[in-house]
Design a protein around this motif. Sequence first.
Motif, PDB file in Angstrom:
ATOM      1  N   ILE A   1      37.015  49.820  48.523  1.00  0.00           N
ATOM      2  CA  ILE A   1      35.758  50.171  47.828  1.00  0.00           C
ATOM      3  C   ILE A   1      36.006  49.879  46.219  1.00  0.00           C
ATOM      4  O   ILE A   1      37.073  50.277  45.696  1.00  0.00           O
ATOM      5  CB  ILE A   1      35.642  51.671  48.185  1.00  0.00           C
ATOM      6  N   ALA A   2      34.950  49.412  45.454  1.00  0.00           N
ATOM      7  CA  ALA A   2      35.094  49.189  44.019  1.00  0.00           C
ATOM      8  C   ALA A   2      34.637  50.465  43.492  1.00  0.00           C
ATOM      9  O   ALA A   2      33.754  51.046  43.720  1.00  0.00           O
ATOM     10  CB  ALA A   2      34.235  47.824  43.807  1.00  0.00           C
ATOM     11  N   ASN A   3      35.312  50.766  42.465  1.00  0.00           N
ATOM     12  CA  ASN A   3      35.024  51.893  41.455  1.00  0.00           C
ATOM     13  C   ASN A   3      34.962  53.347  42.631  1.00  0.00           C
ATOM     14  O   ASN A   3      33.912  54.064  42.608  1.00  0.00           O
ATOM     15  CB  ASN A   3      33.634  51.833  40.780  1.00  0.00           C
ATOM     16  N   PRO A   4      35.984  53.344  43.514  1.00  0.00           N
ATOM     17  CA  PRO A   4      35.883  54.702  44.450  1.00  0.00           C
ATOM     18  C   PRO A   4      35.676  55.964  43.937  1.00  0.00           C
ATOM     19  O   PRO A   4      35.207  56.849  44.433  1.00  0.00           O
ATOM     20  CB  PRO A   4      37.049  54.388  45.242  1.00  0.00           C
ATOM     21  N   GLY A   5      36.447  56.156  42.722  1.00  0.00           N
ATOM     22  CA  GLY A   5      36.353  57.711  41.968  1.00  0.00           C
ATOM     23  C   GLY A   5      35.574  57.680  41.038  1.00  0.00           C
ATOM     24  O   GLY A   5      35.491  58.420  40.161  1.00  0.00           O
ATOM     25  N   PHE A   6      34.481  56.580  40.709  1.00  0.00           N
ATOM     26  CA  PHE A   6      33.535  56.719  39.608  1.00  0.00           C
ATOM     27  C   PHE A   6      34.153  56.744  38.236  1.00  0.00           C
ATOM     28  O   PHE A   6      33.650  57.437  37.481  1.00  0.00           O
ATOM     29  CB  PHE A   6      32.576  57.694  40.120  1.00  0.00           C
ATOM     30  N   GLU A   7      35.016  56.323  38.280  1.00  0.00           N
ATOM     31  CA  GLU A   7      35.775  56.181  36.739  1.00  0.00           C
ATOM     32  C   GLU A   7      35.170  55.133  35.864  1.00  0.00           C
ATOM     33  O   GLU A   7      35.703  55.188  34.739  1.00  0.00           O
ATOM     34  CB  GLU A   7      37.360  56.385  36.986  1.00  0.00           C
ATOM     35  N   VAL A   8      34.898  54.007  36.555  1.00  0.00           N
ATOM     36  CA  VAL A   8      34.900  52.774  35.615  1.00  0.00           C
ATOM     37  C   VAL A   8      33.247  52.060  35.688  1.00  0.00           C
ATOM     38  O   VAL A   8      33.069  50.961  35.803  1.00  0.00           O
ATOM     39  CB  VAL A   8      35.960  51.693  36.127  1.00  0.00           C
ATOM     40  N   GLY A   9      32.263  53.096  35.732  1.00  0.00           N
ATOM     41  CA  GLY A   9      31.069  52.713  35.760  1.00  0.00           C
ATOM     42  C   GLY A   9      30.877  51.981  34.418  1.00  0.00           C
ATOM     43  O   GLY A   9      31.335  52.303  33.169  1.00  0.00           O
ATOM     44  N   SER A  10      29.867  51.208  34.203  1.00  0.00           N
ATOM     45  CA  SER A  10      29.777  50.099  33.121  1.00  0.00           C
ATOM     46  C   SER A  10      29.144  50.799  31.922  1.00  0.00           C
ATOM     47  O   SER A  10      29.384  50.602  30.734  1.00  0.00           O
ATOM     48  CB  SER A  10      29.122  48.864  33.372  1.00  0.00           C
ATOM     49  N   LEU A  11      28.319  51.653  32.345  1.00  0.00           N
ATOM     50  CA  LEU A  11      27.316  52.617  31.425  1.00  0.00           C
ATOM     51  C   LEU A  11      27.610  54.020  31.393  1.00  0.00           C
ATOM     52  O   LEU A  11      28.045  54.724  32.500  1.00  0.00           O
ATOM     53  CB  LEU A  11      26.029  52.341  31.459  1.00  0.00           C
ATOM     54  N   PRO A  12      27.485  54.812  30.343  1.00  0.00           N
ATOM     55  CA  PRO A  12      27.872  56.164  30.314  1.00  0.00           C
ATOM     56  C   PRO A  12      26.937  56.891  31.518  1.00  0.00           C
ATOM     57  O   PRO A  12      25.673  56.674  31.572  1.00  0.00           O
ATOM     58  CB  PRO A  12      27.490  56.535  28.914  1.00  0.00           C
ATOM     59  N   GLY A  13      27.668  57.577  32.371  1.00  0.00           N
ATOM     60  CA  GLY A  13      26.556  58.183  33.215  1.00  0.00           C
ATOM     61  C   GLY A  13      26.368  57.420  34.592  1.00  0.00           C
ATOM     62  O   GLY A  13      25.731  58.078  35.416  1.00  0.00           O
ATOM     63  N   SER A  14      26.514  56.276  34.555  1.00  0.00           N
ATOM     64  CA  SER A  14      26.400  55.263  35.732  1.00  0.00           C
ATOM     65  C   SER A  14      27.549  55.207  36.543  1.00  0.00           C
ATOM     66  O   SER A  14      28.796  54.672  36.298  1.00  0.00           O
ATOM     67  CB  SER A  14      25.813  54.076  35.084  1.00  0.00           C
ATOM     68  N   PRO A  15      27.383  55.052  38.183  1.00  0.00           N
ATOM     69  CA  PRO A  15      28.161  54.503  38.989  1.00  0.00           C
ATOM     70  C   PRO A  15      28.308  52.966  39.030  1.00  0.00           C
ATOM     71  O   PRO A  15      29.260  52.355  39.732  1.00  0.00           O
ATOM     72  CB  PRO A  15      27.952  55.125  40.342  1.00  0.00           C
ATOM     73  N   LEU A  16      27.430  52.263  38.467  1.00  0.00           N
ATOM     74  CA  LEU A  16      27.278  50.911  38.451  1.00  0.00           C
ATOM     75  C   LEU A  16      28.364  50.158  37.612  1.00  0.00           C
ATOM     76  O   LEU A  16      28.722  50.476  36.735  1.00  0.00           O
ATOM     77  CB  LEU A  16      25.846  50.327  38.211  1.00  0.00           C
ATOM     78  N   GLN A  17      28.908  48.762  38.394  1.00  0.00           N
ATOM     79  CA  GLN A  17      29.720  48.037  37.608  1.00  0.00           C
ATOM     80  C   GLN A  17      29.170  46.686  37.500  1.00  0.00           C
ATOM     81  O   GLN A  17      28.715  45.988  38.285  1.00  0.00           O
ATOM     82  CB  GLN A  17      30.828  47.823  38.224  1.00  0.00           C
ATOM     83  N   LEU A  18      28.460  46.265  36.103  1.00  0.00           N
ATOM     84  CA  LEU A  18      27.536  45.410  35.935  1.00  0.00           C
ATOM     85  C   LEU A  18      28.211  44.082  36.256  1.00  0.00           C
ATOM     86  O   LEU A  18      27.557  42.986  36.042  1.00  0.00           O
ATOM     87  CB  LEU A  18      27.059  45.468  34.566  1.00  0.00           C
ATOM     88  N   THR A  19      29.504  43.932  36.262  1.00  0.00           N
ATOM     89  CA  THR A  19      30.222  42.621  36.483  1.00  0.00           C
ATOM     90  C   THR A  19      30.983  42.336  37.503  1.00  0.00           C
ATOM     91  O   THR A  19      31.401  41.706  37.916  1.00  0.00           O
ATOM     92  CB  THR A  19      31.236  42.514  35.317  1.00  0.00           C
ATOM     93  N   VAL A  20      30.622  43.518  38.749  1.00  0.00           N
ATOM     94  CA  VAL A  20      31.106  43.413  39.915  1.00  0.00           C
ATOM     95  C   VAL A  20      30.247  43.304  41.158  1.00  0.00           C
ATOM     96  O   VAL A  20      29.438  44.271  41.210  1.00  0.00           O
ATOM     97  CB  VAL A  20      32.209  44.727  40.296  1.00  0.00           C
ATOM     98  N   GLU A  21      29.939  42.358  41.533  1.00  0.00           N
ATOM     99  CA  GLU A  21      28.854  42.099  42.481  1.00  0.00           C
ATOM    100  C   GLU A  21      28.839  42.818  43.680  1.00  0.00           C
ATOM    101  O   GLU A  21      27.643  43.358  44.498  1.00  0.00           O
ATOM    102  CB  GLU A  21      28.536  40.677  42.882  1.00  0.00           C
ATOM    103  N   LYS A  22      30.154  43.311  44.204  1.00  0.00           N
ATOM    104  CA  LYS A  22      30.301  43.940  45.420  1.00  0.00           C
ATOM    105  C   LYS A  22      30.472  45.588  45.292  1.00  0.00           C
ATOM    106  O   LYS A  22      30.912  46.153  46.102  1.00  0.00           O
ATOM    107  CB  LYS A  22      31.405  43.543  46.196  1.00  0.00           C
ATOM    108  N   GLY A  23      30.406  46.012  43.994  1.00  0.00           N
ATOM    109  CA  GLY A  23      30.107  47.340  43.697  1.00  0.00           C
ATOM    110  C   GLY A  23      29.075  48.081  44.022  1.00  0.00           C
ATOM    111  O   GLY A  23      28.346  47.882  44.742  1.00  0.00           O
ATOM    112  N   TRP A  24      28.728  49.333  43.606  1.00  0.00           N
ATOM    113  CA  TRP A  24      27.914  50.324  43.894  1.00  0.00           C
ATOM    114  C   TRP A  24      26.675  49.664  43.466  1.00  0.00           C
ATOM    115  O   TRP A  24      26.323  49.346  42.841  1.00  0.00           O
ATOM    116  CB  TRP A  24      28.020  51.627  43.262  1.00  0.00           C
ATOM    117  N   ASN A  25      25.565  49.939  44.746  1.00  0.00           N
ATOM    118  CA  ASN A  25      24.297  49.803  44.308  1.00  0.00           C
ATOM    119  C   ASN A  25      23.465  50.906  45.092  1.00  0.00           C
ATOM    120  O   ASN A  25      23.914  51.611  45.778  1.00  0.00           O
ATOM    121  CB  ASN A  25      23.824  48.355  45.197  1.00  0.00           C
ATOM    122  N   GLY A  26      22.205  51.303  44.453  1.00  0.00           N
ATOM    123  CA  GLY A  26      21.506  52.354  44.824  1.00  0.00           C
ATOM    124  C   GLY A  26      20.992  52.003  46.210  1.00  0.00           C
ATOM    125  O   GLY A  26      20.959  50.743  46.688  1.00  0.00           O
TER     126      GLY A  26
END
Length: 744
Positions: free
Chosen positions: A407-432
């Motif tokens: 799981i990418a960003n499993p602990g929701f520590e490295v979202g790209s934007l404040p308050g966001s679970p998304l990682q804008l440079t990781v295609e296989k990361g979280w999506n809604g």
Amino acid sequence: MRLHATLLGATLGLPAIAAAQTPLGTNLLTNPSFDSGLAGWSTLASSSTTVSYDAPGYPSTALSQLIGGGGRMLADLGGDAIVEQVVSLVGLPVGAHLHAGGFVGGAADDDARLVVRFLDAGGLEVARQNLDYATPQNRNFETVLLRREKRIAIPAAAKKAAIRVEFRDFWSGTYGAADELFAIVDAGSPLPAPVPLDTDLVTNGSFESGWSFGSPLTPTTIAGWEGHSGSSTVVGPYSDLIPWSPITLISCLIGGGIPNFSCQPGGAGNVLHHNGDAVLRQRIDVRGNAPDFAQFGQRALAIDSFLGGHAEESDRVSVQVTFRDSNLNSLAPLPALGPVTRALRNEETALLPRSNQFPVQPGTAYIDIDLVFEDEWSGSYASADLIEARLVVPTAPTPPPLGVNLIANPGFEVGSLPGSPLQLTVEKGWNGIYDRHSVVNGYGSEVFVPSSSFAATNGLGGQLVRDGDGDAGLQQRIDVSHLKSQIDLGQIEAYAGAWLGGYANEVDAARVEITCLTIAGVQVPGAGGLRILGPVTAADRGNQTTLLERFDVFPLPASTDSILVEVIFDDQWSGTYALADEIEFVLFSTDTGNPVKLPGTNEDLRLFTGVNGPTTSGPGNESKLASTGDVVGFEVLSPLGTYELGPMLVGATVYAPPASFQLLLPDVWLDTSNVVLILGGIGCGGIGCSVVAPGGSYGNFPIPSDLAGSVIRIQALAFAPPSLSAVPANGAYASTEAHEIFVQ
């Protein structure tokens, strides 16, 4: 007598005057830039004229400077005018071709095209090539001229070439225009040189070099963007002030300021938007690469993009690739990249990466790359940036690694934007998942999330994710197709885990669903196709604001091609209080050809351990590094339920390496004369104070400060459950593999 003398001279073999040979590599047209009016040109239909750049309704001098023009251009005057110039083709080498082209276009609805007519010695047409019009849609509804050119094999019978400009007037005025025309005879093949491998083939894919402010077009090349259908597109800046534009931080993160990349204020680049439904196209000429495409899959086209939109708006954009033959026929339908919908981007104003590799079809001569904008009429809010395309030698994706959390960003520590679970440079990361959004909060930051001390005690990091506006969800998809042979043999097991919870007595709850999907993208039939962790109810939590760990271990069912992991929040409309953290999905092999280091009795009993975080098991995961003060977590599970409710104990032996103690019990790797029972024991209602709980039993302990340089060996034993539904193979106990914690 003069006539007689000429005839006599011919009879006597006096040399005749030969026609001049057509020069190679030189523009054969007279007055190609129309700075001398219409000199050298004939108007064959209606009427034409020349006008100055910057004349009302016509292109600007900025365009003239860009394309190398002078002060004037050819223009339609009477409507549907035709202007032509004839050049000679004499003494050409075998295989010569005519490179003809120029800049055509105009303003409003009017347009123009170039036509090349080949004529015989008597002036009769023997062949013709019509170049494309530069239509208003092609011009992105801009007042501009676009480059049109073609390399054309010269027919053997051709002695002349007529270069013609044909205007079309649509009654809005006469605004068709043309300039800087050329007709050049070249020797050799008319095919272009092969495009190089691993080189970006997209012109202005970052939208930083359009010919004018707000334009994606690059008129100096035929390889740039052009409008194809629908309305127009427009380039605008990343901005912290324009509500519907992605912020400058996004430009910095994804490199959207290329080629002027900067993460400093004011250093952001441009992004492409749209006005209604629109398609922007770029056509790549790959005729020179035909030998590389002779066999299917010998080359692939690698496409990369960033696609997105604005907040709760549903406008979207996708990338469509089409392979075409030399007659521009489509060779095979291909799936689109995207769209990145409102749901997928978690209702955030953001762009997400989308990429793919498509095997190039045999016979491919051209590749079309279309940006397809779909407008939902609430505005035009979709965005695209950093479109790249490369020809590559195909490489097979590597199988997912075993024994690590996938799981990418499993602990929701490295979202790209404040308050966001998304990682804008990781295609296989979280999506809604839904048209709702999830929010990341820090522990202790709000009354409805657990304290930071709770997180520290359980190794959960500093942040968690919660429902943002009711019934939100997040998803990740994991490709396991390259483990197919092992999966179909039942040799791949999965560990799934999550911490789930909520606020006080609120009934909002979270669950994690793990769906095994076939190659067709549907759930694998049978009970093994879906596993669910949770939900953790308010009653489970004792009406406390907390998280509880839930996990499962299971074999991947045959035919599994990918795994869909979903975090789903269930909101009861009293607020949005469902919480989740530390999502885990770990694969490990049960192939006996890859045994664990210290195996147990090899029954339905598994031990998982972890240091300050997720627990893992299986080959390669039995040894872990730790430091004094770290928290060791352990979990004991009977995946198939064989030993559920059976008495259990977990023991630990501490030793200074190497291990020199005597092993007295079969398949038990502990020093029975120096063992510490860390869970369970003797004398509290049977053998063992604890039982193997359905869903697993777990605990943890801190490493004392005096154990530096030591090894902690941990192993679990289980005994027959009260129902005697299972009896250990040795008649006494089942044992897990042993794990070792090396304390630094």
